[in-house]
Design an enzyme around this catalytic site. Structure first.
Site, PDB file in Angstrom:
ATOM      1  N   ASP A   8       0.876  -1.162   0.000  1.00 39.91           N
ATOM      2  CA  ASP A   8       0.000   0.000   0.000  1.00 39.91           C
ATOM      3  C   ASP A   8       0.926   1.229   0.000  1.00 39.91           C
ATOM      4  O   ASP A   8       2.110   1.120   0.357  1.00 39.91           O
ATOM      5  CB  ASP A   8      -0.869  -0.037   1.268  1.00 39.91           C
ATOM      6  N   LEU A   9       0.418   2.379  -0.429  1.00 35.51           N
ATOM      7  CA  LEU A   9       1.273   3.572  -0.495  1.00 35.51           C
ATOM      8  C   LEU A   9       1.062   4.494   0.712  1.00 35.51           C
ATOM      9  O   LEU A   9       1.950   4.674   1.548  1.00 35.51           O
ATOM     10  CB  LEU A   9       0.976   4.338  -1.799  1.00 35.51           C
ATOM     11  N   ASP A  10      -0.171   5.060   0.791  1.00 35.43           N
ATOM     12  CA  ASP A  10      -0.459   6.072   1.818  1.00 35.43           C
ATOM     13  C   ASP A  10      -0.373   5.463   3.226  1.00 35.43           C
ATOM     14  O   ASP A  10      -1.138   4.563   3.557  1.00 35.43           O
ATOM     15  CB  ASP A  10      -1.880   6.635   1.613  1.00 35.43           C
ATOM     16  N   THR A  16       1.500  10.031   3.865  1.00 36.37           N
ATOM     17  CA  THR A  16       0.451  10.869   3.287  1.00 36.37           C
ATOM     18  C   THR A  16      -0.918  10.670   3.958  1.00 36.37           C
ATOM     19  O   THR A  16      -1.831  11.449   3.693  1.00 36.37           O
ATOM     20  CB  THR A  16       0.306  10.579   1.783  1.00 36.37           C
ATOM     21  N   LYS A  44      -9.106   5.391   5.857  1.00 37.24           N
ATOM     22  CA  LYS A  44      -7.848   4.807   5.368  1.00 37.24           C
ATOM     23  C   LYS A  44      -8.139   3.629   4.441  1.00 37.24           C
ATOM     24  O   LYS A  44      -8.894   2.716   4.803  1.00 37.24           O
ATOM     25  CB  LYS A  44      -6.972   4.348   6.533  1.00 37.24           C
ATOM     26  N   GLY A  45      -7.534   3.640   3.271  1.00 42.03           N
ATOM     27  CA  GLY A  45      -7.697   2.548   2.313  1.00 42.03           C
ATOM     28  C   GLY A  45      -8.977   2.634   1.504  1.00 42.03           C
ATOM     29  O   GLY A  45      -9.192   1.854   0.586  1.00 42.03           O
ATOM     30  N   ARG A  48     -11.861   7.843  -2.623  1.00 44.99           N
ATOM     31  CA  ARG A  48     -12.146   9.258  -2.346  1.00 44.99           C
ATOM     32  C   ARG A  48     -13.632   9.500  -2.082  1.00 44.99           C
ATOM     33  O   ARG A  48     -14.003  10.148  -1.098  1.00 44.99           O
ATOM     34  CB  ARG A  48     -11.677  10.110  -3.521  1.00 44.99           C
ATOM     35  N   SER A 115      -2.506   0.380  -4.415  1.00 46.33           N
ATOM     36  CA  SER A 115      -3.041   1.569  -3.741  1.00 46.33           C
ATOM     37  C   SER A 115      -4.386   1.969  -4.329  1.00 46.33           C
ATOM     38  O   SER A 115      -4.587   1.870  -5.538  1.00 46.33           O
ATOM     39  CB  SER A 115      -2.056   2.735  -3.902  1.00 46.33           C
ATOM     40  N   ALA A 116      -5.283   2.459  -3.471  1.00 46.33           N
ATOM     41  CA  ALA A 116      -6.592   2.936  -3.936  1.00 46.33           C
ATOM     42  C   ALA A 116      -6.500   4.343  -4.521  1.00 46.33           C
ATOM     43  O   ALA A 116      -7.450   4.837  -5.123  1.00 46.33           O
ATOM     44  CB  ALA A 116      -7.560   2.957  -2.752  1.00 46.33           C
ATOM     45  N   SER A 117      -5.340   4.975  -4.385  1.00 53.89           N
ATOM     46  CA  SER A 117      -5.243   6.402  -4.716  1.00 53.89           C
ATOM     47  C   SER A 117      -5.078   6.667  -6.208  1.00 53.89           C
ATOM     48  O   SER A 117      -4.290   6.017  -6.888  1.00 53.89           O
ATOM     49  CB  SER A 117      -4.054   7.017  -3.971  1.00 53.89           C
ATOM     50  N   ASN A 119      -3.847   9.469  -6.970  1.00 53.21           N
ATOM     51  CA  ASN A 119      -2.678  10.358  -6.939  1.00 53.21           C
ATOM     52  C   ASN A 119      -1.374   9.583  -6.748  1.00 53.21           C
ATOM     53  O   ASN A 119      -0.316  10.205  -6.549  1.00 53.21           O
ATOM     54  CB  ASN A 119      -2.815  11.369  -5.794  1.00 53.21           C
ATOM     55  N   LYS A 146     -10.689  -1.193  -1.627  1.00 53.74           N
ATOM     56  CA  LYS A 146     -10.491  -2.137  -0.532  1.00 53.74           C
ATOM     57  C   LYS A 146     -11.698  -2.027   0.402  1.00 53.74           C
ATOM     58  O   LYS A 146     -12.208  -0.920   0.567  1.00 53.74           O
ATOM     59  CB  LYS A 146      -9.205  -1.796   0.238  1.00 53.74           C
ATOM     60  N   GLU A 170       0.306  -3.213   4.735  1.00 52.40           N
ATOM     61  CA  GLU A 170      -0.868  -2.331   4.849  1.00 52.40           C
ATOM     62  C   GLU A 170      -0.924  -1.606   6.185  1.00 52.40           C
ATOM     63  O   GLU A 170      -0.498  -2.145   7.196  1.00 52.40           O
ATOM     64  CB  GLU A 170      -2.149  -3.180   4.753  1.00 52.40           C
ATOM     65  N   ASP A 171      -1.508  -0.386   6.167  1.00 47.76           N
ATOM     66  CA  ASP A 171      -1.731   0.335   7.431  1.00 47.76           C
ATOM     67  C   ASP A 171      -3.215   0.477   7.743  1.00 47.76           C
ATOM     68  O   ASP A 171      -3.570   1.116   8.731  1.00 47.76           O
ATOM     69  CB  ASP A 171      -1.108   1.742   7.384  1.00 47.76           C
TER      70      ASP A 171
HETATM   71  C1  BG6 Z   1      -5.930   5.492  -0.058  1.00 50.22           C
HETATM   72  C2  BG6 Z   1      -6.020   6.286   1.222  1.00 50.22           C
HETATM   73  O1  BG6 Z   1      -4.608   5.075  -0.263  1.00 50.22           O
HETATM   74  O2  BG6 Z   1      -6.335   6.288  -1.178  1.00 50.22           O
HETATM   75  C3  BG6 Z   1      -7.429   6.851   1.392  1.00 50.22           C
HETATM   76  O3  BG6 Z   1      -5.703   5.445   2.315  1.00 50.22           O
HETATM   77  C4  BG6 Z   1      -7.807   7.654   0.166  1.00 50.22           C
HETATM   78  O4  BG6 Z   1      -7.464   7.642   2.558  1.00 50.22           O
HETATM   79  C5  BG6 Z   1      -7.677   6.790  -1.085  1.00 50.22           C
HETATM   80  O5  BG6 Z   1      -9.160   8.114   0.288  1.00 50.22           O
HETATM   81  C6  BG6 Z   1      -7.996   7.548  -2.370  1.00 50.22           C
HETATM   82  O6  BG6 Z   1      -7.018   8.524  -2.567  1.00 50.22           O
HETATM   83  P1  BG6 Z   1      -7.058   9.668  -3.670  1.00 50.22           P
HETATM   84  O7  BG6 Z   1      -5.643  10.178  -3.645  1.00 50.22           O
HETATM   85  O8  BG6 Z   1      -7.407   9.017  -4.974  1.00 50.22           O
HETATM   86  O9  BG6 Z   1      -8.071  10.663  -3.239  1.00 50.22           O
HETATM   87 MG    MG Z   2      -2.793   3.190   3.572  1.00 48.94          MG
END
Ligand code: BG6
Ligand code: MG
Length: 218
Positions: A8-10, A16, A44-45, A48, A115-117, A119, A146, A170-171
Site C-alpha cells: 500500500d502507499l499512503d 500521506t 484509510k484505504g 475518495r 493503492s486505492a489512490s 494520486n 479495498k 498495509e496500514d
Molecule cells: C488510499 C487512502 O490510499 O487512497 C485513502 O488510504 C484515500 O485515505 C484513497 O481516500 C484515495 O485517494 P485519492 O488520492 O485518490 O483521493
Molecule cells: Mg494506507
C-alpha cells in the site's frame, strides 16, 4: 516461499495518510463540524468518494448534497490534498523503506504497488520511488476499493505470481481484509490495533529485512 511483496502507499511507504486526514478535516471545518483523527481512521484505504460519505455522515450531512455537489466537495478536498503533496521530496519516504526495498531486490523478490489512490503516480514521482516497482496498481487502474481484493490480485496477476507467494504491507484494516480475501498473507504496518487481523505486525521498516519476514511468514 515469498516471491512478491505488494505495498500500500499512503501510510506505508510515505506519510500521506496525515495529509488525507488534514484535507478532510479542513473540509469538515468549513462545513461547520469537527472531524477527529479517530474518525479519520475509517477513511484509510477507502476510495475518495467513499471517504467523502464517511466524513459527511460524521457531520450528519449524508443527505444534504446532490451528486454534483459531492463531486465538487471531493475535487476541493483533492486540491487541498495535492497542495500538501506538492511539498513532498524523496526525503519523505518513511524510515527504513528504501533499505527494505533494496533488500527485497537483492533477494530477487518482485515488488508491486497496491493503492486505492488516483494520486499514487504523482507521489511516486515526487518521492523518486516509481522505478522500484515491477507492477503498479492504483486508483486509476481499478475502481473497486479495498476491502475488495482486486487492487492486490491484479498486481499478482500482472507479475504471474500465485497469491500464496505474495505478502501485502498495509496500514488500514480495509487493506488487511482485502489481502485476506485475495488469499495473501499480510503485514500490518504502524502497530494500530485495527491491524490485529494481519499475519504479522511491524511498527516501522527500520531494521526490518527479508530474512525477518521469512522467519515469520515462509
Ligand atoms: C488510499 C487512502 O490510499 O487512497 C485513502 O488510504 C484515500 O485515505 C484513497 O481516500 C484515495 O485517494 P485519492 O488520492 O485518490 O483521493
Ligand atoms: Mg494506507
Amino acid at each position: 516461499m515469498i516471491t512478491c511483496c505488494i505495498f500500500d502507499l499512503d501510510g506505508v511507504l510515505v506519510d500521506t495518510a496525515r495529509f488525507h486526514y488534514r484535507a478532510w478535516a479542513d473540509m469538515a471545518h468549513d462545513l461547520g463540524f469537527e472531524f477527529t483523527p479517530e474518525q479519520g481512521e475509517a477513511t484509510k484505504g477507502v476510495s475518495r468518494m467513499a471517504s467523502l460519505d464517511i466524513v459527511l455522515c460524521v457531520g450528519g450531512m449524508e443527505n444534504r448534497f446532490s451528486p454534483e455537489e459531492k463531486e465538487r466537495l471531493a475535487a476541493e478536498k483533492n486540491a487541498r490534498y495535492l497542495n500538501y503533496v506538492s511539498t513532498m521530496t524523496p526525503d519523505d519516504v518513511l524510515p527504513g523503506v528504501r533499505a527494505f526495498l533494496a533488500d527485497l531486490k537483492r533477494n530477487g523478490v518482485k515488488i508491486a504497488l497496491g493503492s486505492a489512490s488516483k494520486n499514487a503516480g504523482t507521489i511516486l514521482d515526487r518521492c523518486a520511488l516509481r522505478d522500484v516497482f515491477d507492477a503498479i496498481v492504483d486508483g486509476t487502474l481499478v475502481s473497486r476499493a479495498k476491502p475488495d481484493p482486486v487492487v492486490f490480485s491484479k498486481g499478482a496477476e500482472l507479475l504471474g505470481i500465485a497469491p500464496e507467494r505474495c505478502v501485502v504491507f498495509e496500514d488500514a484494516a480495509a487493506g488487511i481484509e482485502a489481502a485476506t480475501r485475495a488469499g495473501m498473507r499480510s503485514v500490518g504496518v504502524g502497530g494500530d490495533k485495527l491491524l490485529a487481523r494481519a499475519t504479522m505486525a511491524i511498527m516501522t521498516f527500520e531494521n526490518f529485512t527479508y530474512d525477518a519476514l521469512c522467519k515469520t511468514i515462509d
